[in-house]
Design a protein around this motif. Structure first.
Motif, PDB file in Angstrom:
ATOM      1  N   HIS A  77      24.771 -38.859  60.460  1.00  0.00           N
ATOM      2  CA  HIS A  77      25.589 -38.771  61.667  1.00  0.00           C
ATOM      3  C   HIS A  77      24.786 -38.284  62.870  1.00  0.00           C
ATOM      4  O   HIS A  77      25.157 -38.539  64.016  1.00  0.00           O
ATOM      5  N   GLN A  78      23.709 -37.555  62.629  1.00  0.00           N
ATOM      6  CA  GLN A  78      22.895 -37.027  63.719  1.00  0.00           C
ATOM      7  C   GLN A  78      21.731 -37.937  64.081  1.00  0.00           C
ATOM      8  O   GLN A  78      20.949 -37.613  64.976  1.00  0.00           O
ATOM      9  N   ALA A  79      21.606 -39.083  63.416  1.00  0.00           N
ATOM     10  CA  ALA A  79      20.524 -40.040  63.708  1.00  0.00           C
ATOM     11  C   ALA A  79      20.968 -41.401  63.201  1.00  0.00           C
ATOM     12  O   ALA A  79      20.715 -41.759  62.055  1.00  0.00           O
ATOM     13  N   PHE A  80      21.631 -42.176  64.054  1.00  0.00           N
ATOM     14  CA  PHE A  80      22.312 -43.381  63.576  1.00  0.00           C
ATOM     15  C   PHE A  80      21.944 -44.654  64.328  1.00  0.00           C
ATOM     16  O   PHE A  80      22.303 -45.749  63.874  1.00  0.00           O
ATOM     17  N   ALA A  81      21.290 -44.582  65.469  1.00  0.00           N
ATOM     18  CA  ALA A  81      20.977 -45.793  66.222  1.00  0.00           C
ATOM     19  C   ALA A  81      19.962 -46.636  65.450  1.00  0.00           C
ATOM     20  O   ALA A  81      18.911 -46.133  65.039  1.00  0.00           O
ATOM     21  N   ARG A  82      20.266 -47.909  65.248  1.00  0.00           N
ATOM     22  CA  ARG A  82      19.380 -48.835  64.550  1.00  0.00           C
ATOM     23  C   ARG A  82      19.328 -50.150  65.316  1.00  0.00           C
ATOM     24  O   ARG A  82      20.344 -50.644  65.785  1.00  0.00           O
ATOM     25  N   ARG A  83      18.133 -50.720  65.399  1.00  0.00           N
ATOM     26  CA  ARG A  83      17.975 -51.972  66.143  1.00  0.00           C
ATOM     27  C   ARG A  83      18.233 -53.194  65.274  1.00  0.00           C
ATOM     28  O   ARG A  83      18.703 -54.229  65.760  1.00  0.00           O
ATOM     29  N   VAL A  84      17.918 -53.118  63.971  1.00  0.00           N
ATOM     30  CA  VAL A  84      18.070 -54.261  63.067  1.00  0.00           C
ATOM     31  C   VAL A  84      19.200 -53.975  62.080  1.00  0.00           C
ATOM     32  O   VAL A  84      19.206 -52.946  61.411  1.00  0.00           O
ATOM     33  N   LEU A  85      20.151 -54.907  61.996  1.00  0.00           N
ATOM     34  CA  LEU A  85      21.294 -54.776  61.102  1.00  0.00           C
ATOM     35  C   LEU A  85      21.462 -56.076  60.314  1.00  0.00           C
ATOM     36  O   LEU A  85      20.964 -57.132  60.729  1.00  0.00           O
TER      37      LEU A  85
END
Length: 329
Positions: free
Chosen positions: A59-67
């Motif tokens: 929850h404190q590190a969730f940004a992702r560029r590839v999904l």
């Protein structure tokens, strides 16, 4: 004295997770037939930076560029024709938990109203960080055997959304840095996706998902590429290599909730912590038992490229305009 858990090889750190497409429409909404992409081989998509473990999510590190998102070969065929990735609309079909949560907050929180009602955020697709942890689905059925990779733009923002939290919304950029919510309110076109979490006391089954909701912040999407085949094969190989070790987990460890490590990474994570951090669903199907791991491997082996390789780079513009509605449904 409580027995010490069996030590597993730290190689379990390489295990990956993946994500769903729960509100996907049965067919794209009517759109003009899109022109084919220019002839010639498309440049391959880049892998995410190796310095960060993008499979684990907290929850404190969730940004992702590839999904990645599972779907059906029929949907891949429709996608090839329309070139429109986001087709599920909030006014079509049963409302998902994500939309129902926005409904409850839209009257009091401006960001909830934007995510629910702005014309640039009304279509969506559900995804996760890799093709492993949701290949069996959350409910009775799987989402499909075909797979889509989604690459977000470098300047995109990701909203963290935990409906039961005191502050339900937080914001990160692609480097993982926190961003003030005022930025998203002033420029909603930068919001590419929502990291939606259901791990509150009233949630019958804890789960989380990425809700991709803005076509203009998708740098590319791809199907049937060598990268997708290699990613699936790597997941299979890693699970095959670890099945024997995972079979020795104590029964109490197998039954332990994944949500315990979703909030933040432990200082000294165990191999089981690393497995849990990669999961999208905290349910029986993803407990690390030999039978469950065999079922996940079998589902991954069913991967269907559904046609020839295609990498499409959308040129969609974020629509200017007022919210479709200012009142909660």
């Amino acid at each position: 004295m409580r027995p010490a858990p069996h030590r597993l090889t730290i190689a379990l750190a390489a295990l990956l997770a993946c994500g769903p497409a729960r509100d996907e429409a049965p067919a794209p909404l009517p759109v003009p037939h899109a022109p084919a992409d220019p002839p010639g081989p498309a440049a391959p998509l880049e892998a995410p930076p190796a310095s960060r473990d993008d499979a684990s999510v907290h929850h404190q590190a969730f940004a992702r560029r590839v999904l990645y998102t599972w779907t059906t070969p029929a949907q891949i065929d429709a996608l090839r024709r329309s070139r429109r990735l986001l087709v599920a609309d909030s006014d079509v079909g049963e409302r998902s938990p994500y939309l129902r949560a926005l409904d409850r907050l839209a009257g009091t929180h401006p960001l909830a109203a934007i995510l629910r009602d702005h014309p640039g955020h009304r279509r969506r697709r559900y995804a996760w960080t890799s093709p492993l942890a949701t290949t069996l689905g959350l409910g009775e059925r799987r989402y499909g055997d075909a797979l889509i990779r989604i690459d977000l733009t470098d300047d995109a923002l990701v909203v963290g959304f935990r409906p039961h939290a005191a502050e339900p919304f937080v914001l990160e950029d692609m480097s993982g840095e926190p961003v003030d919510l005022a930025v998203a309110l002033a420029d909603p076109g930068r919001i590419a996706a929502v990291y939606h979490v259901r791990d509150g006391p009233d949630d019958a089954v804890a789960f989380r998902e990425y809700v991709v909701c803005n076509e203009s912040r998708i740098a590319a999407w791809s199907v049937a590429t060598p990268e997708l085949r290699a990613r699936v094969d790597a997941d299979i190989a890693l699970l095959e290599a670890r099945r024997r070790d995972l079979a020795h987990l104590p029964a109490a460890a197998v039954r332990s909730p994944a949500t315990a490590v979703w909030a933040t990474a432990p200082d000294r994570p165990t191999p089981l912590d690393l497995w849990h951090a990669r999961l999208a669903f905290d349910n029986e199907r993803y407990r690390p038992t030999p039978a469950n791991l065999a079922a996940i491997i079998a589902a991954l082996r069913d991967y269907d490229p559904a046609g020839e390789p295609l990498i499409h780079r959308p040129d969609a513009a974020f629509p200017e305009g007022q919210l479709a509605s200012q009142t909660a449904r």
